[in-house]
Motif scaffolding. Structure first.
Motif, PDB file in Angstrom:
ATOM      1  N   ALA A 154      10.171  -5.727 -30.354  1.00 50.59           N
ATOM      2  CA  ALA A 154       9.482  -4.577 -30.742  1.00 50.59           C
ATOM      3  C   ALA A 154       8.576  -3.923 -30.059  1.00 50.59           C
ATOM      4  CB  ALA A 154       8.826  -4.640 -32.378  1.00 50.59           C
ATOM      5  N   ALA A 155       7.853  -4.707 -29.300  1.00 56.02           N
ATOM      6  CA  ALA A 155       6.762  -4.171 -28.197  1.00 56.02           C
ATOM      7  C   ALA A 155       7.402  -3.747 -26.953  1.00 56.02           C
ATOM      8  CB  ALA A 155       5.719  -5.386 -28.183  1.00 56.02           C
ATOM      9  N   LEU A 156       8.268  -4.632 -26.352  1.00 57.84           N
ATOM     10  CA  LEU A 156       8.793  -4.008 -25.233  1.00 57.84           C
ATOM     11  C   LEU A 156       9.687  -2.807 -25.177  1.00 57.84           C
ATOM     12  CD1 LEU A 156      10.472  -7.761 -24.035  1.00 57.84           C
ATOM     13  CD2 LEU A 156       8.285  -6.429 -23.204  1.00 57.84           C
ATOM     14  N   LEU A 157      10.523  -2.785 -26.564  1.00 58.91           N
ATOM     15  CA  LEU A 157      11.359  -1.533 -26.490  1.00 58.91           C
ATOM     16  C   LEU A 157      10.626  -0.316 -26.950  1.00 58.91           C
ATOM     17  CD1 LEU A 157      14.317  -2.950 -28.529  1.00 58.91           C
ATOM     18  CD2 LEU A 157      14.069  -2.954 -26.106  1.00 58.91           C
ATOM     19  N   ASN A 158       9.509  -0.506 -27.532  1.00 60.67           N
ATOM     20  CA  ASN A 158       8.747   0.746 -28.205  1.00 60.67           C
ATOM     21  C   ASN A 158       7.921   1.184 -26.911  1.00 60.67           C
ATOM     22  OD1 ASN A 158       8.947   2.106 -30.197  1.00 60.67           O
ATOM     23  ND2 ASN A 158       7.281   1.293 -31.542  1.00 60.67           N
ATOM     24  N   ARG A 159       7.618   0.188 -26.285  1.00 62.01           N
ATOM     25  CA  ARG A 159       6.593   0.713 -24.949  1.00 62.01           C
ATOM     26  C   ARG A 159       7.206   1.288 -23.987  1.00 62.01           C
ATOM     27  NH1 ARG A 159       3.204  -3.587 -21.288  1.00 62.01           N
ATOM     28  NH2 ARG A 159       1.092  -2.401 -21.299  1.00 62.01           N
ATOM     29  N   THR A 219      -1.507  -3.584 -27.162  1.00 60.01           N
ATOM     30  CA  THR A 219      -1.104  -3.159 -28.627  1.00 60.01           C
ATOM     31  C   THR A 219      -0.155  -2.096 -28.669  1.00 60.01           C
ATOM     32  OG1 THR A 219      -3.358  -3.957 -29.282  1.00 60.01           O
ATOM     33  CG2 THR A 219      -1.961  -2.741 -30.947  1.00 60.01           C
ATOM     34  N   VAL A 220       0.921  -2.416 -29.100  1.00 58.70           N
ATOM     35  CA  VAL A 220       2.022  -1.159 -29.415  1.00 58.70           C
ATOM     36  C   VAL A 220       2.196  -0.879 -30.765  1.00 58.70           C
ATOM     37  CG1 VAL A 220       4.390  -0.672 -28.906  1.00 58.70           C
ATOM     38  CG2 VAL A 220       3.184  -2.453 -27.288  1.00 58.70           C
ATOM     39  N   PRO A 221       1.903   0.297 -31.169  1.00 58.95           N
ATOM     40  CA  PRO A 221       2.112   0.695 -32.684  1.00 58.95           C
ATOM     41  C   PRO A 221       3.700   0.877 -32.899  1.00 58.95           C
ATOM     42  CG  PRO A 221       1.168   2.511 -31.169  1.00 58.95           C
ATOM     43  CD  PRO A 221       1.486   1.544 -30.222  1.00 58.95           C
ATOM     44  N   ALA A 237       5.500 -15.393 -23.243  1.00 57.03           N
ATOM     45  CA  ALA A 237       5.759 -16.362 -22.373  1.00 57.03           C
ATOM     46  C   ALA A 237       6.534 -15.535 -21.060  1.00 57.03           C
ATOM     47  CB  ALA A 237       6.453 -17.578 -22.722  1.00 57.03           C
ATOM     48  N   GLY A 238       7.479 -14.951 -21.088  1.00 57.85           N
ATOM     49  CA  GLY A 238       8.332 -14.637 -20.156  1.00 57.85           C
ATOM     50  C   GLY A 238       9.429 -13.705 -20.738  1.00 57.85           C
ATOM     51  N   VAL A 239       9.923 -12.765 -19.816  1.00 54.79           N
ATOM     52  CA  VAL A 239      10.847 -11.758 -20.397  1.00 54.79           C
ATOM     53  C   VAL A 239      12.112 -11.809 -19.740  1.00 54.79           C
ATOM     54  CG1 VAL A 239      11.479  -9.341 -20.846  1.00 54.79           C
ATOM     55  CG2 VAL A 239       9.116 -10.117 -21.343  1.00 54.79           C
ATOM     56  N   ALA A 240      13.179 -12.143 -20.176  1.00 56.18           N
ATOM     57  CA  ALA A 240      14.484 -12.618 -19.413  1.00 56.18           C
ATOM     58  C   ALA A 240      15.725 -11.685 -19.808  1.00 56.18           C
ATOM     59  CB  ALA A 240      14.837 -13.993 -19.526  1.00 56.18           C
TER      60      ALA A 240
END
Ligand code: KPL
Length: 319
Positions: free
Chosen positions: A33-38, A72-74, A158-161
């Motif tokens: 949710a955070a990665l995509l919204n960012r 923080t990502v809304p 921890a890590g994004v793959a």
């Protein structure tokens, strides 16, 4: 497409933005949710089943402790499926034992063009989704990304793959469309048409690492340092490989032991998701991992005694 609640509570979303709804605000659901919204190129929301937790996440956003920064990502979050309109993409990130309940609740979000993607751990998830959503709309895949849940909507990354996904019924058009949505949100995505092999390779890793870490309360990397555990892990990996072969899953040119040991090295400091579950007093996914492998072995007149034993031991921990 627009989220009803969201249009009331936050800035109206741009009409052309694709709507992605993630089901399950656990560690991985929150991470994506955070990665995509960012990325700001898709509009991502979270569907929970727990109203209080959903309200907290809606209010505070998703807090991510990454190596270099905490941000923080809304993220719009609600426990009421009626707050959402039909999604372009639903990503199921609940625990495997919640898949059935999750997809039942999410039915109002599924239209005739919605892709429904499971990136959960375990075997059997996409088959459950296929019982509730037309088979051509269901995709399955894996990610080696890792995160730890620190509290509601609060994770340590921890890590994004990369994400590997495919259509179990050969709907490559949908697989490409969904890959494109995720790529537009800065994710690395590969399409693999043999999705069962993809899921079994991941399940093999989880069957070999997760119960051993959960039973010994050790981090992934420690399994390599203790000879007896390293040998047991290798035997479990070989056993799962043999069951996959008996079930007609072609894992290709692949050394199960090397694969598992490589993941232990790459995630050495991680607490596996099963160890996190045990420490938090939650139900584990053992029945969808070693338990499922033992059951499938029986269907093909073979046996998986190590998986059966590990499944029984892990089931015994929190009872
Ligand atoms: O997927 C994982 C999990 O913990 O469930 C591994 C790869 C073992 C990383 O911790």
């Amino acid at each position: 497409m627009r989220l009803l609640g969201k249009t009331m509570l936050t800035e109206p979303c741009q009409a052309e933005q694709r709507q992605v709804v993630i089901i399950g605000p656990g560690a991985m659901g929150c991470l994506y949710a955070a990665l995509l919204n960012r990325s700001r190129s898709v509009d991502v929301s979270l569907l929970d089943y727990h109203p209080q937790r959903a309200a907290q996440i809606q209010q505070q956003g998703v807090v991510v402790e990454a190596a270099e920064e905490t941000y923080t990502v809304p993220v719009y979050c609600s426990a009421d499926p009626g707050d959402f309109l039909v999604a372009d993409l639903l990503i199921v990130f609940t625990k495997a034992y919640d898949t059935e309940a999750a997809i039942r609740r999410a039915t109002p979000l599924v239209g005739s063009d919605t892709g429904v993607l499971t990136l959960q751990n375990g075997l059997g998830n996409y088959q459950i989704l296929q019982q509730h959503v037309p088979k051509e709309q269901v995709l399955a895949g894996t990610t080696a990304s890792g995160a730890t849940l620190l509290g509601p909507g609060h994770i340590r990354q921890a890590g994004v793959a990369e994400i590997v996904l495919g259509s179990p019924v050969g709907n490559t058009e949908l697989a490409h469309e969904v890959a494109e949505i995720l790529q537009s949100a800065s994710q690395t995505v590969k399409i693999n048409d043999d999705v069962d092999a993809v899921l079994w390779r991941k399940a093999l890793i989880n069957c070999a690492i997760n119960p051993l870490t959960a039973l010994t309360r050790r981090r992934n990397g420690e399994l390599l340092e203790i000879t007896a555990l390293r040998e047991l892990m290798a035997q479990v990996a070989r056993e799962v490989y043999a069951v996959a072969s008996a079930a007609g899953i072609n894992l290709g040119r692949y050394s199960p032991v090397e694969a598992v040991e490589q993941v232990c090295r790459a995630t050495a400091t991680n607490q596996s998701s099963m160890l996190q579950d045990i420490l938090a007093g939650r139900q584990t996914e053992i029945e969808y991992l070693n338990g499922a492998v033992a059951e499938i072995a029986g269907q093909y007149d073979t046996a998986a005694p190590l998986c059966e034993c590990l499944a029984a031991l892990v089931q015994g921990i929190n009872c």
